[in-house]
Motif scaffolding. Structure first.
Motif, PDB file in Angstrom:
ATOM      1  N   ARG A  26      41.765  51.422  31.317  1.00 48.83           N
ATOM      2  CA  ARG A  26      40.402  50.966  31.570  1.00 48.83           C
ATOM      3  C   ARG A  26      40.343  49.456  31.789  1.00 48.83           C
ATOM      4  NH1 ARG A  26      38.258  53.227  27.647  1.00 48.83           N
ATOM      5  NH2 ARG A  26      38.162  51.579  26.093  1.00 48.83           N
ATOM      6  N   GLN A  27      41.094  48.703  30.989  1.00 48.77           N
ATOM      7  CA  GLN A  27      41.059  47.251  31.125  1.00 48.77           C
ATOM      8  C   GLN A  27      41.566  46.812  32.498  1.00 48.77           C
ATOM      9  OE1 GLN A  27      39.432  45.413  28.838  1.00 48.77           O
ATOM     10  NE2 GLN A  27      39.116  47.462  27.985  1.00 48.77           N
ATOM     11  N   VAL A  28      42.621  47.453  32.984  1.00 52.91           N
ATOM     12  CA  VAL A  28      43.153  47.103  34.306  1.00 52.91           C
ATOM     13  C   VAL A  28      42.145  47.475  35.391  1.00 52.91           C
ATOM     14  CG1 VAL A  28      44.982  47.551  35.977  1.00 52.91           C
ATOM     15  CG2 VAL A  28      45.555  47.275  33.563  1.00 52.91           C
ATOM     16  N   GLU A  29      41.509  48.616  35.261  1.00 51.97           N
ATOM     17  CA  GLU A  29      40.519  49.035  36.263  1.00 51.97           C
ATOM     18  C   GLU A  29      39.319  48.091  36.279  1.00 51.97           C
ATOM     19  OE1 GLU A  29      41.435  53.870  36.139  1.00 51.97           O
ATOM     20  OE2 GLU A  29      39.750  53.021  35.016  1.00 51.97           O
ATOM     21  N   LEU A  30      38.851  47.693  35.113  1.00 60.55           N
ATOM     22  CA  LEU A  30      37.717  46.773  35.055  1.00 60.55           C
ATOM     23  C   LEU A  30      38.103  45.385  35.551  1.00 60.55           C
ATOM     24  CD1 LEU A  30      36.162  47.792  31.616  1.00 60.55           C
ATOM     25  CD2 LEU A  30      35.305  48.326  33.904  1.00 60.55           C
ATOM     26  N   ALA A  31      39.345  44.982  35.267  1.00 61.81           N
ATOM     27  CA  ALA A  31      39.816  43.676  35.741  1.00 61.81           C
ATOM     28  C   ALA A  31      39.885  43.644  37.260  1.00 61.81           C
ATOM     29  CB  ALA A  31      41.175  43.367  35.141  1.00 61.81           C
ATOM     30  N   ALA A  32      40.330  44.749  37.854  1.00 62.76           N
ATOM     31  CA  ALA A  32      40.447  44.808  39.309  1.00 62.76           C
ATOM     32  C   ALA A  32      39.079  44.800  39.984  1.00 62.76           C
ATOM     33  CB  ALA A  32      41.227  46.054  39.719  1.00 62.76           C
ATOM     34  N   ALA A  33      38.055  45.198  39.244  1.00 61.07           N
ATOM     35  CA  ALA A  33      36.723  45.302  39.842  1.00 61.07           C
ATOM     36  C   ALA A  33      35.879  44.047  39.679  1.00 61.07           C
ATOM     37  CB  ALA A  33      35.973  46.492  39.234  1.00 61.07           C
ATOM     38  N   THR A  34      36.324  43.110  38.852  1.00 60.62           N
ATOM     39  CA  THR A  34      35.513  41.919  38.598  1.00 60.62           C
ATOM     40  C   THR A  34      35.884  40.766  39.524  1.00 60.62           C
ATOM     41  OG1 THR A  34      34.796  40.362  36.889  1.00 60.62           O
ATOM     42  CG2 THR A  34      37.100  41.048  36.830  1.00 60.62           C
ATOM     43  N   ASP A  35      34.903  39.923  39.794  1.00 60.41           N
ATOM     44  CA  ASP A  35      35.141  38.728  40.593  1.00 60.41           C
ATOM     45  C   ASP A  35      35.342  37.490  39.720  1.00 60.41           C
ATOM     46  OD1 ASP A  35      34.882  40.059  43.041  1.00 60.41           O
ATOM     47  OD2 ASP A  35      32.685  39.906  42.967  1.00 60.41           O
ATOM     48  N   PRO A  63      37.494  35.348  37.465  1.00 63.49           N
ATOM     49  CA  PRO A  63      38.913  35.219  37.124  1.00 63.49           C
ATOM     50  C   PRO A  63      39.162  35.141  35.621  1.00 63.49           C
ATOM     51  CG  PRO A  63      38.073  33.188  38.093  1.00 63.49           C
ATOM     52  CD  PRO A  63      37.031  34.212  38.286  1.00 63.49           C
ATOM     53  N   LYS A  64      38.259  34.526  34.878  1.00 63.13           N
ATOM     54  CA  LYS A  64      38.428  34.419  33.436  1.00 63.13           C
ATOM     55  C   LYS A  64      38.346  35.791  32.771  1.00 63.13           C
ATOM     56  CE  LYS A  64      36.639  31.959  29.386  1.00 63.13           C
ATOM     57  NZ  LYS A  64      35.612  31.003  28.890  1.00 63.13           N
ATOM     58  N   ARG A  65      37.379  36.578  33.209  1.00 67.14           N
ATOM     59  CA  ARG A  65      37.235  37.916  32.657  1.00 67.14           C
ATOM     60  C   ARG A  65      38.397  38.807  33.064  1.00 67.14           C
ATOM     61  NH1 ARG A  65      31.514  40.593  33.482  1.00 67.14           N
ATOM     62  NH2 ARG A  65      31.051  38.750  32.198  1.00 67.14           N
ATOM     63  N   CYS A  66      38.846  38.648  34.279  1.00 66.24           N
ATOM     64  CA  CYS A  66      39.999  39.415  34.759  1.00 66.24           C
ATOM     65  C   CYS A  66      41.235  39.109  33.914  1.00 66.24           C
ATOM     66  CB  CYS A  66      40.262  39.098  36.230  1.00 66.24           C
ATOM     67  SG  CYS A  66      41.696  39.947  36.935  1.00 66.24           S
ATOM     68  N   SER A  67      41.438  37.824  33.639  1.00 72.65           N
ATOM     69  CA  SER A  67      42.600  37.409  32.853  1.00 72.65           C
ATOM     70  C   SER A  67      42.557  37.964  31.442  1.00 72.65           C
ATOM     71  CB  SER A  67      42.679  35.885  32.817  1.00 72.65           C
ATOM     72  OG  SER A  67      43.727  35.455  31.984  1.00 72.65           O
ATOM     73  N   SER A  68      41.396  37.909  30.786  1.00 75.77           N
ATOM     74  CA  SER A  68      41.306  38.381  29.403  1.00 75.77           C
ATOM     75  C   SER A  68      41.499  39.888  29.314  1.00 75.77           C
ATOM     76  CB  SER A  68      39.956  37.985  28.791  1.00 75.77           C
ATOM     77  OG  SER A  68      38.882  38.650  29.428  1.00 75.77           O
ATOM     78  N   ARG A  69      40.984  40.615  30.302  1.00 77.83           N
ATOM     79  CA  ARG A  69      41.150  42.069  30.275  1.00 77.83           C
ATOM     80  C   ARG A  69      42.596  42.472  30.523  1.00 77.83           C
ATOM     81  NH1 ARG A  69      36.763  44.942  29.599  1.00 77.83           N
ATOM     82  NH2 ARG A  69      34.689  44.179  30.213  1.00 77.83           N
ATOM     83  N   CYS A  70      43.316  41.671  31.267  1.00 77.41           N
ATOM     84  CA  CYS A  70      44.700  42.017  31.591  1.00 77.41           C
ATOM     85  C   CYS A  70      45.706  41.279  30.714  1.00 77.41           C
ATOM     86  CB  CYS A  70      44.982  41.738  33.066  1.00 77.41           C
ATOM     87  SG  CYS A  70      44.453  43.096  34.116  1.00 77.41           S
TER      88      CYS A  70
END
Length: 508
Positions: free
Chosen positions: A143-152, A154-161
């Motif tokens: 789920r974290q990878v899927e949500l990271a791929a869907a966000t614009d 970068p900070k949120r993407c980094s924390s989820r991944c």
């Protein structure tokens, strides 16, 4: 004349082997009863492969009733043992109470996640001792990878991944190694923002990976992890855990939604409740696995402090290899206590160790011969197939399919965050909705708000998301439960009992 009854508490490596050996040697002359919360034996060494999508969950479970002839399975958790009356009081899976009398008792309750007095860890970390925790981690990481791929963002993407694993022993090392491969394969099909990739961080206060093993195995594992991209940080641990990340002992704050706790295990709290002599929470036994002063009581596995006759003055470590061998010796000594054969003292000789690092990589030293690379990988998988008491063909088939087909990176949402708390006496059983009165909110099934989880659970409409807003809280028993969850009541099975053991001096 009635047959004597042997009650075995726990079906881990020690308990399963005791029951298996007794079922072959007793030949109907004794009644063998196995008390366990689940109807399967869990082959723990392959659990990281379940979390990484290599193996399906049932592959690492072996049916107790299907593989233990002449053994009566009783589903339940031991709550109180009356040594004088020779009775085990237990709670069944639907909340019903029961009592088992015994002539011989085997305590093989195993171990639970080890807790340390670090702020926020109990609330925001998840362990890795049972199948529910592995299934939760698999869904959560996906789920974290899927949500990271869907966000614009970068900070949120980094924390989820960013995935933090604490503890570089067997479990933590394998979780990080398999996890990096799993997430890399996932982003290959679902790319993240340009220049970003999943980041796994492995922490330990020790000075090297796998500190309990030979240095050559440690170097092999460290090299594989670093080449794969795992951020290995020795001499570093967690100082505080928060909903947004973890503060490390070196002062750095790492933003993450995932904290996997693999710092080790401690004996099941059941051993402490007996009022018998203990060694760091383990029940003291003699070399024949009997409790001094209680000749009818035997103990083996992680719950027992067994004298190491190869190293006088010390006790055998809490490993599956020792538990499996102790179970066999325990069964023979129980038979001897009824006049069948001679007692045996537990002695061992290390056959070597294997650490699966995912793919074709592993670190192994069978019979003292150090191996790495493909050879170590072949030996490691061969060892696991030989050691498993069942499902060998299914496991081999999954390995073959994983080698030629892509993994299915999907989240089923079957195990929720609040159902696998770190602070539990039964990591093998997921908590269920419904709670006993008076229990603190954070320890109630369904009572831990998702927004406080390090996994940063998505909104209630996300797949696998936690219905945080509608979770029951302390003093709010009149609030209706979410539509997809049954409310407390007689038809709802209670969750596992909360752990009563606490951090003691020296655990750090």
């Amino acid at each position: 004349m009635s047959r004597p009854r042997i009650v075995i508490v726990g079906a881990g490596f020690a308990g399963y082997r005791t029951a298996q050996t007794l079922s072959r040697t007793a030949r109907g002359r004794a009644e063998i009863v196995l008390l366990n919360p689940t109807d399967y034996f869990l082959y723990l060494p392959l659990l990281p492969q379940v979390a990484a999508g290599v193996l399906e969950p049932r592959r690492v479970t072996v049916s107790l009733s299907g593989t233990l002839p002449h053994v009566r399975l009783v589903l339940g958790e031991a709550g109180r043992i009356d040594l004088d009356a020779r009775q085990v009081h237990y709670t069944g899976p639907e909340g019903e109470g029961g009592t088992l009398s015994y002539d011989r008792l085997v305590l093989a309750a195993g171990s639970v996640n080890k807790l340390l007095p670090i702020p926020g860890v109990a609330e925001h970390a998840h362990g890795f001792r049972g199948l529910p925790e592995a299934l939760y981690l698999r869904d959560h990481v996906t789920r974290q990878v899927e949500l990271a791929a869907a966000t614009d963002d970068p900070k949120r993407c980094s924390s989820r991944c960013t995935f933090v694993v604490v503890g570089a022993g067997y479990t933590g090392t394998e979780v990080a190694a398999h996890g990096q491969l799993f997430t890399d394969a996932q982003v290959a099909k679902q790319p993240l923002r340009t220049g970003m990739r999943p980041r796994w961080i492995l922490l330990d206060i020790a000075d090297r990976v796998l500190p309990e093993l030979d240095e050559r195995l440690s170097r092999t594992a460290d090299t594989v992890l670093r080449e794969r991209g795992v951020d290995v940080r020795m001499g570093t641990s967690v100082k505080e855990a928060t909903p947004d990340g973890v503060l490390l002992t070196d002062g750095e704050f790492v933003e993450t939604r995932t904290l996997v706790w693999c710092v080790g295990v401690r004996p099941d709290p059941l051993a402490e409740s007996l009022g018998l002599p203990l060694e760091r929470g383990r029940l003291l036994v003699d070399p024949h696995l009997q409790v001094p002063g209680r000749p009818e009581v035997f103990a083996c596995g992680d719950a027992a402090a067994v004298p190491d006759l190869e190293k006088p003055g010390s006790y055998t470590p809490m490993t599956a290899q020792h538990a499996w061998r102790q179970g066999k010796v325990c069964a023979h000594n129980i038979a001897a206590s009824f006049g069948d054969g001679e007692r045996r003292a537990y002695r061992h000789k290390d056959l070597g160790f294997v650490v699966d690092l995912g793919g074709v990589k592993a670190a192994a030293n069978p019979l003292g011969v150090n191996l790495s690379g493909v050879a170590a990988g072949a030996v490691t998988r061969g060892y696991h197939l030989a050691a498993m008491p069942g499902n060998r063909v299914r496991v081999a088939a999954d390995w073959l399919l994983d080698a030629v087909l892509p993994r299915q990176a999907v989240q089923l949402g079957l195990v929720r965050s609040w159902s696998v708390p770190l602070d539990t006496a039964s990591p093998e059983v997921a908590r269920v909705p419904g709670r006993p009165e008076g229990e603190p909110a954070k320890t109630r099934p369904g009572g831990e708000p998702a927004k406080n989880q390090p996994g940063g659970e998505p909104a209630k409409n996300q797949p696998g998301g936690e219905p945080a807003k509608n979770q029951p809280t302390a003093g709010a028993s009149d609030v209706a439960p979410p539509p997809d969850q049954p409310g407390p009541g007689p038809d709802v099975a209670p969750g596992p009992v909360r752990r009563t053991d606490r951090f003691t001096e020296g655990d750090a």
